[in-house]
Structure formats: C-alpha cells, structure tokens
Motif scaffolding. Structure first.
Motif, PDB file in Angstrom:
ATOM      1  N   GLU A  72       0.820  -1.208   0.000  1.00 30.74           N
ATOM      2  CA  GLU A  72       0.000   0.000   0.000  1.00 30.74           C
ATOM      3  C   GLU A  72       0.857   1.264   0.000  1.00 30.74           C
ATOM      4  OE1 GLU A  72      -2.561  -0.354   3.363  1.00 30.74           O
ATOM      5  OE2 GLU A  72      -3.968  -1.701   2.330  1.00 30.74           O
ATOM      6  N   LYS A  73       2.101   1.153   0.419  1.00 32.43           N
ATOM      7  CA  LYS A  73       2.985   2.322   0.505  1.00 32.43           C
ATOM      8  C   LYS A  73       4.105   2.264  -0.541  1.00 32.43           C
ATOM      9  CE  LYS A  73       2.530   5.139   3.156  1.00 32.43           C
ATOM     10  NZ  LYS A  73       1.698   6.367   3.125  1.00 32.43           N
ATOM     11  N   ILE A  74       3.882   1.545  -1.634  1.00 29.37           N
ATOM     12  CA  ILE A  74       4.858   1.462  -2.726  1.00 29.37           C
ATOM     13  C   ILE A  74       4.162   1.848  -4.022  1.00 29.37           C
ATOM     14  CG2 ILE A  74       6.440  -0.027  -4.007  1.00 29.37           C
ATOM     15  CD1 ILE A  74       6.521  -1.858  -1.527  1.00 29.37           C
ATOM     16  N   LEU A  75       4.822   2.685  -4.815  1.00 25.17           N
ATOM     17  CA  LEU A  75       4.269   3.136  -6.099  1.00 25.17           C
ATOM     18  C   LEU A  75       5.333   3.030  -7.177  1.00 25.17           C
ATOM     19  CD1 LEU A  75       2.077   4.565  -7.841  1.00 25.17           C
ATOM     20  CD2 LEU A  75       3.074   6.744  -7.077  1.00 25.17           C
ATOM     21  N   LEU A  76       4.966   2.431  -8.316  1.00 27.59           N
ATOM     22  CA  LEU A  76       5.841   2.342  -9.482  1.00 27.59           C
ATOM     23  C   LEU A  76       5.223   3.120 -10.632  1.00 27.59           C
ATOM     24  CD1 LEU A  76       8.178   1.185 -11.216  1.00 27.59           C
ATOM     25  CD2 LEU A  76       6.746  -0.857 -11.576  1.00 27.59           C
ATOM     26  N   PHE A  77       6.018   4.000 -11.239  1.00 24.36           N
ATOM     27  CA  PHE A  77       5.561   4.872 -12.311  1.00 24.36           C
ATOM     28  C   PHE A  77       6.255   4.521 -13.613  1.00 24.36           C
ATOM     29  CE2 PHE A  77       6.073   8.774 -14.841  1.00 24.36           C
ATOM     30  CZ  PHE A  77       4.779   9.265 -14.875  1.00 24.36           C
ATOM     31  N   VAL A  78       5.500   4.570 -14.736  1.00 24.44           N
ATOM     32  CA  VAL A  78       6.077   4.372 -16.060  1.00 24.44           C
ATOM     33  C   VAL A  78       5.650   5.517 -16.977  1.00 24.44           C
ATOM     34  CG1 VAL A  78       4.201   2.931 -17.014  1.00 24.44           C
ATOM     35  CG2 VAL A  78       6.550   2.675 -17.887  1.00 24.44           C
ATOM     36  N   HIS A  79       6.509   5.826 -17.932  1.00 30.08           N
ATOM     37  CA  HIS A  79       6.390   6.993 -18.801  1.00 30.08           C
ATOM     38  C   HIS A  79       5.427   6.767 -19.965  1.00 30.08           C
ATOM     39  CE1 HIS A  79       8.800   4.627 -21.603  1.00 30.08           C
ATOM     40  NE2 HIS A  79       9.522   4.286 -20.547  1.00 30.08           N
ATOM     41  N   GLY A  80       5.397   7.763 -20.865  1.00 31.92           N
ATOM     42  CA  GLY A  80       4.564   7.694 -22.057  1.00 31.92           C
ATOM     43  C   GLY A  80       5.347   7.317 -23.299  1.00 31.92           C
ATOM     44  N   ALA A  81       4.870   7.775 -24.458  1.00 33.29           N
ATOM     45  CA  ALA A  81       5.346   7.286 -25.753  1.00 33.29           C
ATOM     46  C   ALA A  81       6.670   7.870 -26.211  1.00 33.29           C
ATOM     47  CB  ALA A  81       4.286   7.573 -26.825  1.00 33.29           C
ATOM     48  N   THR A  82       7.078   9.007 -25.635  1.00 34.82           N
ATOM     49  CA  THR A  82       8.223   9.717 -26.206  1.00 34.82           C
ATOM     50  C   THR A  82       9.357   9.963 -25.220  1.00 34.82           C
ATOM     51  OG1 THR A  82       6.654  10.859 -27.674  1.00 34.82           O
ATOM     52  CG2 THR A  82       8.895  11.747 -27.560  1.00 34.82           C
ATOM     53  N   TYR A  83       9.038  10.309 -23.997  1.00 38.32           N
ATOM     54  CA  TYR A  83      10.046  10.770 -23.049  1.00 38.32           C
ATOM     55  C   TYR A  83      10.217   9.783 -21.891  1.00 38.32           C
ATOM     56  CZ  TYR A  83       8.619  14.920 -25.632  1.00 38.32           C
ATOM     57  OH  TYR A  83       8.280  15.795 -26.634  1.00 38.32           O
ATOM     58  N   PRO A  84      11.377   9.787 -21.229  1.00 40.49           N
ATOM     59  CA  PRO A  84      11.624   8.847 -20.131  1.00 40.49           C
ATOM     60  C   PRO A  84      10.887   9.228 -18.861  1.00 40.49           C
ATOM     61  CG  PRO A  84      13.468  10.350 -20.366  1.00 40.49           C
ATOM     62  CD  PRO A  84      12.543  10.641 -21.517  1.00 40.49           C
ATOM     63  N   ALA A  85      10.880   8.304 -17.911  1.00 39.79           N
ATOM     64  CA  ALA A  85      10.133   8.504 -16.678  1.00 39.79           C
ATOM     65  C   ALA A  85      10.779   9.530 -15.750  1.00 39.79           C
ATOM     66  CB  ALA A  85       9.976   7.168 -15.947  1.00 39.79           C
ATOM     67  N   GLU A  86      12.100   9.521 -15.665  1.00 39.43           N
ATOM     68  CA  GLU A  86      12.749  10.311 -14.615  1.00 39.43           C
ATOM     69  C   GLU A  86      12.538  11.806 -14.772  1.00 39.43           C
ATOM     70  OE1 GLU A  86      17.180  10.889 -14.843  1.00 39.43           O
ATOM     71  OE2 GLU A  86      17.038   9.153 -16.159  1.00 39.43           O
ATOM     72  N   THR A  87      12.467  12.311 -16.018  1.00 35.09           N
ATOM     73  CA  THR A  87      12.342  13.757 -16.180  1.00 35.09           C
ATOM     74  C   THR A  87      10.898  14.219 -16.050  1.00 35.09           C
ATOM     75  OG1 THR A  87      12.208  13.588 -18.605  1.00 35.09           O
ATOM     76  CG2 THR A  87      14.395  13.841 -17.626  1.00 35.09           C
ATOM     77  N   ALA A  88       9.950  13.299 -16.063  1.00 37.17           N
ATOM     78  CA  ALA A  88       8.560  13.658 -15.777  1.00 37.17           C
ATOM     79  C   ALA A  88       8.271  13.564 -14.287  1.00 37.17           C
ATOM     80  CB  ALA A  88       7.611  12.734 -16.543  1.00 37.17           C
ATOM     81  N   PHE A  89       8.794  12.514 -13.669  1.00 35.07           N
ATOM     82  CA  PHE A  89       8.419  12.158 -12.312  1.00 35.07           C
ATOM     83  C   PHE A  89       9.410  12.653 -11.272  1.00 35.07           C
ATOM     84  CE2 PHE A  89       7.225   8.459  -9.365  1.00 35.07           C
ATOM     85  CZ  PHE A  89       5.972   8.960  -9.098  1.00 35.07           C
TER      86      PHE A  89
END
Length: 336
Positions: A47-64
């Motif tokens: 319940e206290k863990i979250l995994l995020f994935v990016h969209g079609a063009t850009y990587p995850a780290e610079t969004a999140f």
C-alpha cells in the motif's frame, strides 16, 4: 496554504535516492529504475509502494523526478512515506536501446510495442515485490503508460494494489486520429523529436492567454536539458523514441481494437486528466472509464487549467494531492 505546507514538509525531510538496473525478460535488455524513500525507512506493505512508467516519447525520470522549486513528484511522495519507483522500458531513457536504434530508422520496422513494454514493466514489478517481500504494489502510468499498466494489470491483478492512469489512452475518434492514408509516412523503427517540436506539442491548443504562467519559469528548459541528456546518441539535437506505440495506435487504437480488456481489471482504479490535454482528449478518458466494469470502485478527476504535462505546471500540486488522496484512502465505500 496547503501547497506551502505540503512542499515545506518534503524540503525538510531526508530522502534517499538510488539508481539501479534490472534485467528484462528480453535477452540483453537492462531496465533503468530509480527508487526514492525516507531515509532509514523501507516499506513493508504494498500500500505504501508506487511504481511509475512513462509515455510514448520521453523517459520517466524527467517527468516524475524533475525538481521544481527544489522538489520533484518523487520527493513529495517519498516525504509522505511512500517508497517510490520509476522505470524506463527498453528504448527509452537510460534503459538499453535495441540495436535497431543504432541504424537508420527506415532500415527496420517499428520496435517496442505495448506488449513489449508491459513485459518490461512486469520485470520491474517483480523486482520490487522481491525487494520488499510484498505480494502487490500500486502502479501508475502516464499517456501510453496507461496502456502499459492497463494491459499489465488486466493480466496480473493479484500483483496490483491500486491502479492510477494519468492522461489515459483509449480508442481514437476520427478527428484526432493519426494519418493513415497515401500521404502517411512509412513508419521506421523509431522517430526523432526536436526540443522546438516538444515545446509546441506541450502547448498545443493552448491560447497565449492560457499559456501565460502555465509553465513555471525555467521548467521547460530544465526538463528538455535533462530529457535529451538521457539519449547519448541524439543526432542534431533530436531525441530518439521507438515507433512501436505509433504502430499500435494506427493498427489498434484508432481501428476500434482495444489492446487489452478493461473489464479484466479488478483493482481500485483512478483516472486523472487535465482540461487542456490535446494529445489524449477527455473523450478517451470517459470511454475507458465506462469500460472499467469490474473494479471494486473507480474514480475520474478532471483538473482545470492543465495540459498533457500538468505534473510540471502551475497546478501540479492539485495533481499530486488527488493521486495521494486515492492511494492513501483505506475504505472509501464505508461511512466514517
């Protein structure tokens, strides 16, 4: 103000950050991941863990994980006691680029389709489950990432606690479909994107009056610099992005052929969308929401004055709070 107290708490909290790689199920592919959490604290509940994935063009780290006024979305969630992870699927960010990306795009057919990305996402989930010795976690996708997490969850409900879909992708109406006629360009393995086109896409459909103050000063420049830096072979200032997603859109999403069945998603699900999103308009969110027929409960929130990239804009704190509110609630069906 709530915004100030929310941010001040994160700034005054010690957060640890770790970058690492996990193997994909595909031979020779290593997936980049980042993990942030409170110093000295490790989540023992999914319940206290979250995994995020990016969209079609850009990587995850610079969004999140792009700091704005000293704090990123990952920082804020970590400060609230979450172990927060992100992953780049193959072909994106710091993850392994398939060999087709090292030769001219037209030499090969589109690569990294949604099924490939969902498989990579599953590798990341399994790595986190093993790290924390938990049976399931929260997952979140942005844009094409909602197709990735939607497909994954529909096949792996026991591994998902709650599902968050930001700017959901669903079936395309004719007026927003990609060109497929005689004038359409034949898809190669990947495409390239310039910083100028990225800025134009960010503000597509936004009037000059609406754009005024929408992106905080310096944020686009910081985001572009960090994003382009993740592609060591960007040519002439152009970022490479695999075309599998474009092929999927043309073959499935705009041909009324869903790539997964939302009725097979049986976990609490949250859809969040912004008013000025020209990439994936509101009708797609509403269509997906209607198709989610087996969730214990579902919710859709529409944010005002935001684009497809609202998490980096002036109203980002509303975005963060809505997601945290969904993840934090324990029994929304009971009166208290």
């Amino acid at each position: 103000m709530l915004t100030q107290s929310f941010g001040a708490h994160a700034q005054n909290t010690k957060i640890e950050s770790e970058d690492f790689f996990v193997p994909s199920k595909a031979p020779g592919i290593q997936l980049f991941m980042r993990h942030k959490h409170l110093t000295g604290v490790k989540a023992t509940s999914g319940e206290k863990i979250l995994l995020f994935v990016h969209g079609a063009t850009y990587p995850a780290e610079t969004a999140f994980d792009l700091p704005i006024e000293g704090m990123s979305m990952m920082d804020l969630f970590a400060a609230k006691g979450y172990d927060v992870y992100l992953v780049d699927v193959r072909g994106y960010g710091r993850s392994t680029r398939p060999p087709e990306m090292d030769v001219p795009a037209q030499d090969n057919a589109p690569i990294v389709h949604t099924a490939d990305a969902a498989s990579d996402f599953g590798s990341a989930v399994d790595a986190i489950l093993k790290r924390h010795n938990v049976p399931k976690i929260n997952v979140m996708g942005w844009s094409w990432g909602t197709s990735i997490v939607g497909m994954y969850t529909s096949l792996n409900n026991p591994k998902v606690n709650r599902l968050v879909m930001f700017a959901p992708m669903w079936l395309f109406a004719k007026e927003t479909a990609l060109p497929t006629g005689p004038t359409a360009v034949k898809l190669g393995a990947y495409r390239t994107v310039s910083k100028d086109s990225a800025k134009a896409r960010w503000l597509k459909g936004v009037t000059p009056e609406q754009a005024e103050g929408l992106i905080p000063p310096g944020v686009f420049e910081a985001w572009a610099e960090a994003t382009w830096a993740t592609d060591p072979k960007a040519t002439s200032g152009n970022l490479r992005a695999p075309n599998g997603v474009i092929d999927d859109v043309m073959t499935n999403w705009q041909a009324d052929k869903p790539m997964y069945d939302p009725s097979k998603i049986t976990v609490p699900t949250f859809l969040i969308h912004a008013e000025w999103d020209a990439d994936l308009p509101l009708y797609q969110t509403l269509g997906l929401f209607k198709a989610l027929t087996k969730t214990p409960y579902k919710r859709h929130v529409e944010l005002g004055e935001g684009t497809h990239t609202v998490m980096l804009e002036k109203n980002r704190m509303q975005f963060f709070r809505e997601i945290l509110g969904f993840l934090d609630e324990r029994d929304p069906l009971a009166l208290k």
